[in-house]
Design an enzyme around this catalytic site. Structure first.
Site, PDB file in Angstrom:
ATOM      1  CD1 TRP A  82      -2.285   2.002   0.618  1.00 16.70           C
ATOM      2  CD2 TRP A  82      -2.139   1.624   2.824  1.00 16.70           C
ATOM      3  NE1 TRP A  82      -3.024   2.967   1.264  1.00 16.70           N
ATOM      4  CE2 TRP A  82      -2.946   2.746   2.618  1.00 16.70           C
ATOM      5  CE3 TRP A  82      -1.919   1.177   4.124  1.00 16.70           C
ATOM      6  CZ2 TRP A  82      -3.528   3.459   3.676  1.00 16.70           C
ATOM      7  CZ3 TRP A  82      -2.496   1.869   5.172  1.00 16.70           C
ATOM      8  CH2 TRP A  82      -3.288   2.998   4.959  1.00 16.70           C
ATOM      9  CE1 TYR A  93      -4.368  -0.717  -0.868  1.00 20.48           C
ATOM     10  CE2 TYR A  93      -2.645  -2.359  -1.072  1.00 20.48           C
ATOM     11  CZ  TYR A  93      -3.829  -1.925  -0.506  1.00 20.48           C
ATOM     12  OH  TYR A  93      -4.475  -2.691   0.435  1.00 20.48           O
ATOM     13  CG  HIS A 153     -10.041  -2.868  -1.563  1.00 17.92           C
ATOM     14  ND1 HIS A 153      -9.076  -2.177  -2.240  1.00 17.92           N
ATOM     15  CD2 HIS A 153      -9.640  -2.853  -0.276  1.00 17.92           C
ATOM     16  CE1 HIS A 153      -8.122  -1.781  -1.393  1.00 17.92           C
ATOM     17  NE2 HIS A 153      -8.453  -2.174  -0.195  1.00 17.92           N
ATOM     18  CB  SER A 175     -10.699  -7.035   1.609  1.00 17.70           C
ATOM     19  OG  SER A 175     -10.033  -6.243   2.552  1.00 17.70           O
ATOM     20  CG  ASN A 176     -12.017  -3.988   4.696  1.00 19.48           C
ATOM     21  OD1 ASN A 176     -11.433  -3.979   5.774  1.00 19.48           O
ATOM     22  ND2 ASN A 176     -11.423  -3.604   3.574  1.00 19.48           N
TER      23      ASN A 176
END
Ligand code: NAP
Length: 297
Positions: A20, A54, A129, A159-160
């Site tokens: 990142w 990123y 993401h 993710s998340n």
């Protein structure tokens, strides 16, 4: 370095190096990126975490410099990347508002863009993401199946996500969602209490911990008492405080894979120190209680 098997022919190193912050480094040359990757490889850290966004859509390109210079590097590593977030940036001139896009068209285009940016021809893992409130689960699930069937992606995950988000998606898919990358650190330990890690384990997914040092927050004055405890424990193993903070995550029975983000070459060279620390139950709780500011009830 221990490894975690995902399938018969895909495994990840227990520690993952995250990119990142790659474009924040003063030196983004291919040689320097290669030096960071070599420092990981020397310790058996072979798995690297990326995302299309990123560095303002730059970090995959920066990493690609290393693969362009030496294509044989690809066979020594596993690459995870993510898609689904968009925000206004030079590389995406048609985007005027930050938003999520989990449509088939975007996922397919994003995979192709990531492969091109990194100069590689397959991804080891693609993650969605963030959960997208506008997600069409049937469309997104079919697109994830499609990228795996095409051979461009070996495994997929999220993710998340909360269990409600990934269950709805998984129900539409033939391919198993293999991982959920969430924020876990001494300063963000809610997943140990709110059921997230239990849900991930129950669905046989791999938990990955992003910002495992709280993005550097552990080293601020606000958390001096905790930092001092980490240093004292570290001294027993001749490692620094950050190795103990990572060992705290590794010690948890749910087999969490920390994704570490330092840009500092010296720190990268000692990421593996975390595996030297043996953490017993009472030390784990001592750190947990210090971070939370109170004893368990
Ligand atoms: N899925 C997601 O939504 C999501 C979100 C965020 C991140 N991620 C992933 O997680 C990775 C790691 O995130 P992160 O970079 O926030 O992780 P991190 O390892 O918690 O934090 C790295 C930061 O801490 C600093 N740091 C590390 N060791 C230090 C020390 N001993 N003393 C002082 N500062 C220290 C680093 O500075 P130096 O560089 O100077 O060492 C860097 O700024 C990312 O690269 C990315 O791959 C995923």
């Amino acid at each position: 370095m221990t490894r975690i098997d995902l399938t018969e022919d895909l495994s990840f190193s227990r520690l993952i190096y995250g990119m990142w912050r790659l474009a924040d480094d003063a030196d983004t040359s291919a040689d320097h990126v290669r030096a960071k990757m070599d420092a990981c490889l020397e310790q058996g850290i072979t798995t690297f975490d990326q995302a299309d966004i990123y560095g303002g859509f730059q970090c995959e390109d920066v990493m690609g410099g290393a693969f362009k210079a030496d294509p044989s590097l690809r066979d020594k590593v596993e690459i995870i990347t993510k898609c689904g977030i968009l925000f206004p940036a030079d590389k995406v001139p048609d985007v005027r508002v930050k938003h999520y896009n989990t449509s088939r068209a975007h996922i397919l285009k994003s995979v192709d863009n990531s492969l091109k940016a990194m100069s590689i021809d397959y991804l080891d893992m693609l993650l969605i993401h963030r959960p997208d409130p506008f997600m069409d689960f049937n469309e997104t699930g079919a697109a994830l199946d499609e990228v795996v069937q095409s051979g461009k992606v070996r495994a997929v995950g999220v993710s998340n996500f909360k269990i409600s988000d990934w269950s709805a998606l998984q129900m539409t898919m033939d391919t198993k969602l293999m991982a959920n990358q969430i924020e876990i650190s001494l300063l963000e330990s809610s997943s140990f209490r709110n059921g997230d890690l239990v849900d991930i384990a129950a669905d046989n997914m791999l938990p990955m911990a992003w910002s495992p040092l709280a993005g550097g927050g552990l080293f601020t004055d606000k958390h001096k008492a905790l930092f001092d405890k980490l240093k004292v424990i570290g001294a027993q193993y001749d490692v620094d405080a950050s190795a103990v903070a990572i060992a705290w995550i590794l010690a948890h029975p749910s087999n969490i894979l920390p994704v570490l983000g330092t840009n500092n070459l010296e720190r990268i060279r000692s990421l593996g120190d975390a595996l030297k620390v043996e953490m017993d139950r009472q030390t784990w709780y001592e750190l947990y209680e210090s971070a939370n500011g109170h004893e368990v009830p």
